[in-house]
Scaffold this motif. Structure first.
Motif, PDB file in Angstrom:
ATOM      1  N   ALA A 229       0.834  -1.204   0.000  1.00  0.00           N
ATOM      2  CA  ALA A 229       0.000   0.000   0.000  1.00  0.00           C
ATOM      3  C   ALA A 229       0.869   1.254   0.000  1.00  0.00           C
ATOM      4  O   ALA A 229       1.926   1.302   0.641  1.00  0.00           O
ATOM      5  CB  ALA A 229      -0.932  -0.015   1.212  1.00  0.00           C
ATOM      6  N   ASN A 230       0.420   2.243  -0.753  1.00  0.00           N
ATOM      7  CA  ASN A 230       1.072   3.547  -0.876  1.00  0.00           C
ATOM      8  C   ASN A 230       2.317   3.521  -1.767  1.00  0.00           C
ATOM      9  O   ASN A 230       2.968   4.550  -1.938  1.00  0.00           O
ATOM     10  CB  ASN A 230       1.431   4.135   0.496  1.00  0.00           C
ATOM     11  N   GLU A 231       2.641   2.355  -2.328  1.00  0.00           N
ATOM     12  CA  GLU A 231       3.722   2.305  -3.299  1.00  0.00           C
ATOM     13  C   GLU A 231       3.164   2.471  -4.706  1.00  0.00           C
ATOM     14  O   GLU A 231       1.963   2.316  -4.936  1.00  0.00           O
ATOM     15  CB  GLU A 231       4.477   0.969  -3.196  1.00  0.00           C
ATOM     16  N   LYS A 232       4.032   2.795  -5.636  1.00  0.00           N
ATOM     17  CA  LYS A 232       3.632   2.935  -7.035  1.00  0.00           C
ATOM     18  C   LYS A 232       4.569   2.107  -7.902  1.00  0.00           C
ATOM     19  O   LYS A 232       5.744   1.934  -7.581  1.00  0.00           O
ATOM     20  CB  LYS A 232       3.674   4.402  -7.478  1.00  0.00           C
ATOM     21  N   VAL A 233       4.032   1.616  -8.997  1.00  0.00           N
ATOM     22  CA  VAL A 233       4.830   0.845  -9.951  1.00  0.00           C
ATOM     23  C   VAL A 233       4.692   1.498 -11.320  1.00  0.00           C
ATOM     24  O   VAL A 233       3.577   1.794 -11.766  1.00  0.00           O
ATOM     25  CB  VAL A 233       4.373  -0.625 -10.021  1.00  0.00           C
ATOM     26  N   ALA A 234       5.814   1.702 -11.982  1.00  0.00           N
ATOM     27  CA  ALA A 234       5.811   2.313 -13.317  1.00  0.00           C
ATOM     28  C   ALA A 234       5.626   1.236 -14.376  1.00  0.00           C
ATOM     29  O   ALA A 234       6.273   0.193 -14.338  1.00  0.00           O
ATOM     30  CB  ALA A 234       7.117   3.056 -13.552  1.00  0.00           C
ATOM     31  N   ILE A 235       4.728   1.517 -15.319  1.00  0.00           N
ATOM     32  CA  ILE A 235       4.455   0.610 -16.429  1.00  0.00           C
ATOM     33  C   ILE A 235       4.975   1.254 -17.711  1.00  0.00           C
ATOM     34  O   ILE A 235       4.599   2.370 -18.061  1.00  0.00           O
ATOM     35  CB  ILE A 235       2.936   0.359 -16.579  1.00  0.00           C
ATOM     36  N   PRO A 236       5.844   0.563 -18.449  1.00  0.00           N
ATOM     37  CA  PRO A 236       6.374   1.170 -19.679  1.00  0.00           C
ATOM     38  C   PRO A 236       5.262   1.515 -20.670  1.00  0.00           C
ATOM     39  O   PRO A 236       4.221   0.865 -20.707  1.00  0.00           O
ATOM     40  CB  PRO A 236       7.281   0.078 -20.258  1.00  0.00           C
ATOM     41  N   PRO A 251       9.919   7.983 -22.874  1.00  0.00           N
ATOM     42  CA  PRO A 251      10.811   8.275 -21.738  1.00  0.00           C
ATOM     43  C   PRO A 251      10.159   7.839 -20.422  1.00  0.00           C
ATOM     44  O   PRO A 251       8.933   7.812 -20.303  1.00  0.00           O
ATOM     45  CB  PRO A 251      10.967   9.798 -21.800  1.00  0.00           C
ATOM     46  N   VAL A 252      10.980   7.512 -19.443  1.00  0.00           N
ATOM     47  CA  VAL A 252      10.480   6.981 -18.172  1.00  0.00           C
ATOM     48  C   VAL A 252       9.454   7.904 -17.533  1.00  0.00           C
ATOM     49  O   VAL A 252       8.450   7.456 -16.957  1.00  0.00           O
ATOM     50  CB  VAL A 252      11.667   6.730 -17.208  1.00  0.00           C
ATOM     51  N   GLU A 253       9.683   9.203 -17.635  1.00  0.00           N
ATOM     52  CA  GLU A 253       8.760  10.142 -16.984  1.00  0.00           C
ATOM     53  C   GLU A 253       7.373  10.127 -17.613  1.00  0.00           C
ATOM     54  O   GLU A 253       6.423  10.689 -17.042  1.00  0.00           O
ATOM     55  CB  GLU A 253       9.332  11.559 -17.001  1.00  0.00           C
ATOM     56  N   GLU A 254       7.217   9.494 -18.777  1.00  0.00           N
ATOM     57  CA  GLU A 254       5.912   9.411 -19.426  1.00  0.00           C
ATOM     58  C   GLU A 254       5.289   8.022 -19.319  1.00  0.00           C
ATOM     59  O   GLU A 254       4.282   7.751 -19.957  1.00  0.00           O
ATOM     60  CB  GLU A 254       6.051   9.809 -20.899  1.00  0.00           C
ATOM     61  N   TRP A 255       5.867   7.156 -18.506  1.00  0.00           N
ATOM     62  CA  TRP A 255       5.274   5.838 -18.292  1.00  0.00           C
ATOM     63  C   TRP A 255       4.023   5.960 -17.433  1.00  0.00           C
ATOM     64  O   TRP A 255       3.838   6.934 -16.694  1.00  0.00           O
ATOM     65  CB  TRP A 255       6.277   4.918 -17.595  1.00  0.00           C
ATOM     66  N   TYR A 256       3.144   4.975 -17.557  1.00  0.00           N
ATOM     67  CA  TYR A 256       1.993   4.891 -16.668  1.00  0.00           C
ATOM     68  C   TYR A 256       2.468   4.491 -15.268  1.00  0.00           C
ATOM     69  O   TYR A 256       3.514   3.870 -15.112  1.00  0.00           O
ATOM     70  CB  TYR A 256       0.999   3.833 -17.142  1.00  0.00           C
ATOM     71  N   THR A 257       1.676   4.838 -14.260  1.00  0.00           N
ATOM     72  CA  THR A 257       1.968   4.327 -12.925  1.00  0.00           C
ATOM     73  C   THR A 257       0.705   3.732 -12.326  1.00  0.00           C
ATOM     74  O   THR A 257      -0.412   4.132 -12.667  1.00  0.00           O
ATOM     75  CB  THR A 257       2.499   5.426 -11.984  1.00  0.00           C
ATOM     76  N   VAL A 258       0.888   2.778 -11.458  1.00  0.00           N
ATOM     77  CA  VAL A 258      -0.215   2.093 -10.796  1.00  0.00           C
ATOM     78  C   VAL A 258      -0.046   2.240  -9.296  1.00  0.00           C
ATOM     79  O   VAL A 258       1.045   1.991  -8.755  1.00  0.00           O
ATOM     80  CB  VAL A 258      -0.238   0.597 -11.177  1.00  0.00           C
ATOM     81  N   ASP A 259      -1.101   2.663  -8.616  1.00  0.00           N
ATOM     82  CA  ASP A 259      -1.091   2.715  -7.157  1.00  0.00           C
ATOM     83  C   ASP A 259      -1.303   1.320  -6.595  1.00  0.00           C
ATOM     84  O   ASP A 259      -2.202   0.595  -7.027  1.00  0.00           O
ATOM     85  CB  ASP A 259      -2.201   3.646  -6.645  1.00  0.00           C
ATOM     86  N   CYS A 260      -0.492   0.938  -5.649  1.00  0.00           N
ATOM     87  CA  CYS A 260      -0.561  -0.384  -5.045  1.00  0.00           C
ATOM     88  C   CYS A 260      -1.385  -0.348  -3.756  1.00  0.00           C
ATOM     89  O   CYS A 260      -1.581   0.707  -3.178  1.00  0.00           O
ATOM     90  CB  CYS A 260       0.846  -0.892  -4.736  1.00  0.00           C
ATOM     91  N   PRO A 261      -1.860  -1.542  -3.325  1.00  0.00           N
ATOM     92  CA  PRO A 261      -1.654  -2.866  -3.912  1.00  0.00           C
ATOM     93  C   PRO A 261      -2.662  -3.142  -5.028  1.00  0.00           C
ATOM     94  O   PRO A 261      -3.640  -2.419  -5.182  1.00  0.00           O
ATOM     95  CB  PRO A 261      -1.896  -3.808  -2.738  1.00  0.00           C
ATOM     96  N   VAL A 262      -2.399  -4.198  -5.794  1.00  0.00           N
ATOM     97  CA  VAL A 262      -3.336  -4.634  -6.827  1.00  0.00           C
ATOM     98  C   VAL A 262      -3.894  -5.995  -6.430  1.00  0.00           C
ATOM     99  O   VAL A 262      -3.288  -6.730  -5.646  1.00  0.00           O
ATOM    100  CB  VAL A 262      -2.680  -4.712  -8.224  1.00  0.00           C
ATOM    101  N   ASP A 263      -5.061  -6.335  -6.966  1.00  0.00           N
ATOM    102  CA  ASP A 263      -5.745  -7.577  -6.608  1.00  0.00           C
ATOM    103  C   ASP A 263      -5.558  -8.681  -7.635  1.00  0.00           C
ATOM    104  O   ASP A 263      -5.592  -9.865  -7.299  1.00  0.00           O
ATOM    105  CB  ASP A 263      -7.245  -7.309  -6.423  1.00  0.00           C
ATOM    106  N   VAL A 264      -5.387  -8.311  -8.897  1.00  0.00           N
ATOM    107  CA  VAL A 264      -5.170  -9.296  -9.955  1.00  0.00           C
ATOM    108  C   VAL A 264      -4.412  -8.613 -11.085  1.00  0.00           C
ATOM    109  O   VAL A 264      -4.571  -7.399 -11.304  1.00  0.00           O
ATOM    110  CB  VAL A 264      -6.508  -9.887 -10.459  1.00  0.00           C
ATOM    111  N   ILE A 265      -3.591  -9.384 -11.776  1.00  0.00           N
ATOM    112  CA  ILE A 265      -2.777  -8.852 -12.854  1.00  0.00           C
ATOM    113  C   ILE A 265      -3.046  -9.665 -14.116  1.00  0.00           C
ATOM    114  O   ILE A 265      -2.978 -10.893 -14.088  1.00  0.00           O
ATOM    115  CB  ILE A 265      -1.275  -8.932 -12.495  1.00  0.00           C
ATOM    116  N   LEU A 266      -3.360  -8.987 -15.189  1.00  0.00           N
ATOM    117  CA  LEU A 266      -3.605  -9.637 -16.476  1.00  0.00           C
ATOM    118  C   LEU A 266      -2.478  -9.269 -17.433  1.00  0.00           C
ATOM    119  O   LEU A 266      -2.184  -8.097 -17.626  1.00  0.00           O
ATOM    120  CB  LEU A 266      -4.949  -9.189 -17.066  1.00  0.00           C
ATOM    121  N   LEU A 267      -1.873 -10.293 -18.018  1.00  0.00           N
ATOM    122  CA  LEU A 267      -0.836 -10.085 -19.037  1.00  0.00           C
ATOM    123  C   LEU A 267      -1.345 -10.667 -20.338  1.00  0.00           C
ATOM    124  O   LEU A 267      -1.578 -11.874 -20.435  1.00  0.00           O
ATOM    125  CB  LEU A 267       0.467 -10.782 -18.627  1.00  0.00           C
TER     126      LEU A 267
END
Length: 390
Positions: A229-236, A251-267
């Protein structure tokens, strides 16, 4: 060369939803960045009434729906769904009021006509069974977010499906992170170096196995699964418009970010699950470079807690689905490929499809004790009963 440049001009600006990723401690040799900006969920804007892809029709579901969120759940329609049958869910597993409420919200979000039988079929026979299957997996695995791999050929509906899942989880105040293998393309410089080494036309442009940064994908999926919780993950993010359509990573500064935690991840990905074969089994000499690189993708497969596999039986449908997408763009007065350009574009992926797709359908990856949901779609993208005949 001119033909290639002309084709690339039509590939500008087409990228998908972003986001996420078994409870293992995974380490990467590269130092990838942490997120610094706020959460940014991108939704598809192509789901307007009258512009959605054809089909997703199966059994005859007579429409009963209204804007009333307490509308009765169509039991016969649901139970006749090949997807529902494949989930292993039982009628008594369904919280009917919740199913009805969420289904109605999704109909509105996708701007579908609730009076059409096709809407009941698309919602109740496809999206809702998959959602409740995913939710059951989440409830069973509480130690960390499960990662589900979605394998489906190009044009089969992966993007709309993952958008719908993300929206439905959001309605329950839960987070579904979605990542496409497209998010993990190598940089333009790395792509140039790869082609200069290999001189293989199948590796000249992004797309085929071998043009992804597998280690970056492992890092991101691992971070998404383990973040607190309260962490963020950058998505390219991948900019398909860069370099006149050749593409490059943002560029990295334009990546998406996700607020954590997550409940399920779809790839999701068209070649997710492809595995190398013996060299003497290769049907095309150009596949040798791709085949040699496929073993690296096993690192993604090892992270998965389950598979959602949407099968097809005729590879020619991929050409037609791509042509349909271009026709829709043309009707909207947007740049579209000609039929010849469509064939040239799809043909770059066809050797890999022919070599690996049907082998994957009978792979040991799908016969393990992992959570696996498989069904077939027909040419109109209608879900039909699963038959492992490949």
């Amino acid at each position: 060369m001119e033909k290639r440049k002309e084709l690339l001009c039509f590939l500008v600006g087409r990228w998908w939803l972003s986001p996420h990723g078994k409870c293992k401690s995974l380490h990467c040799s590269k130092a990838y960045p942490k997120a610094t900006s706020s959460d940014n969920i991108v939704y598809s804007n192509s789901l307007r009434k009258g512009t959605t892809s054809p089909g997703l029709l199966t059994m005859n579901c007579s429409s009963h729906y209204s804007q009333n969120t307490t509308s009765k759940v169509p039991k016969d329609c649901i139970l006749s769904s090949p997807v529902f049958q494949a989930t292993g869910l039982l009628w008594q597993d369904i919280p009917q009021e919740e199913w009805s409420r969420l289904a109605n919200l999704l109909i509105q979000k996708l701007n579908l006509d609730p009076t059409l039988p096709e809407t009941d079929i698309r919602i109740h026979q496809l999206y809702m069974p998959i959602f409740f299957w995913l939710r059951k997996i989440c409830e069973q695995q509480k130690s960390c977010a499960p990662i589900i791999g979605i394998s489906c050929p190009q044009g089969g509906g992966k993007t709309t499906l993952t958008f719908a899942m993300q929206f439905l989880f959001q309605q329950l105040h839960r987070k579904c992170a979605v990542a496409s293998i497209d998010d993990f393309y190598i940089t333009r410089k790395e792509q140039q170096e790869l082609f200069e080494r290999e001189r293989n036309p199948l590796l000249e442009f992004r797309g085929n196995p071998g043009t992804h940064d597998v280690e970056l994908g492992v890092y991101v999926l691992s971070r998404l699964q383990s973040c607190k919780a309260n962490e963020k993950v950058a998505i390219p993010r991948y900019n398909k418009a860069a370099w006149d359509g050749l593409g490059d990573r943002f560029p990295v500064e334009e990546w998406y970010t996700v607020d954590c935690p997550v409940d399920v991840i779809l790839l999701e990905g068209w070649c997710l699950g492809f595995q190398p074969v013996k060299e003497e089994e290769l049907i095309d000499s150009r596949l040798r470079s791709i085949n040699n690189r496929l073993s690296a993708y096993q690192r993604w497969h090892d992270m998965l807690n389950g598979w959602l596999v949407i099968q097809i039986e005729d590879l020619n449908w991929i050409y037609e689905w791509r042509a349909q997408a271009e026709d829709m763009l043309r009707q909207q007065n947007r740049g579209a490929m000609t039929p010849e350009q469509v064939r040239d574009f799809v043909s770059r992926f066809m050797p890999a499809y022919q070599q690996y797709l049907f082998r994957f359908y009978r792979s040991h990856l799908l016969t393990s004790e992992q959570n696996t949901l498989q069904f077939r779609i027909d040419k109109q993208r209608n879900p039909i009963p699963f038959q492992n005949k490949y």
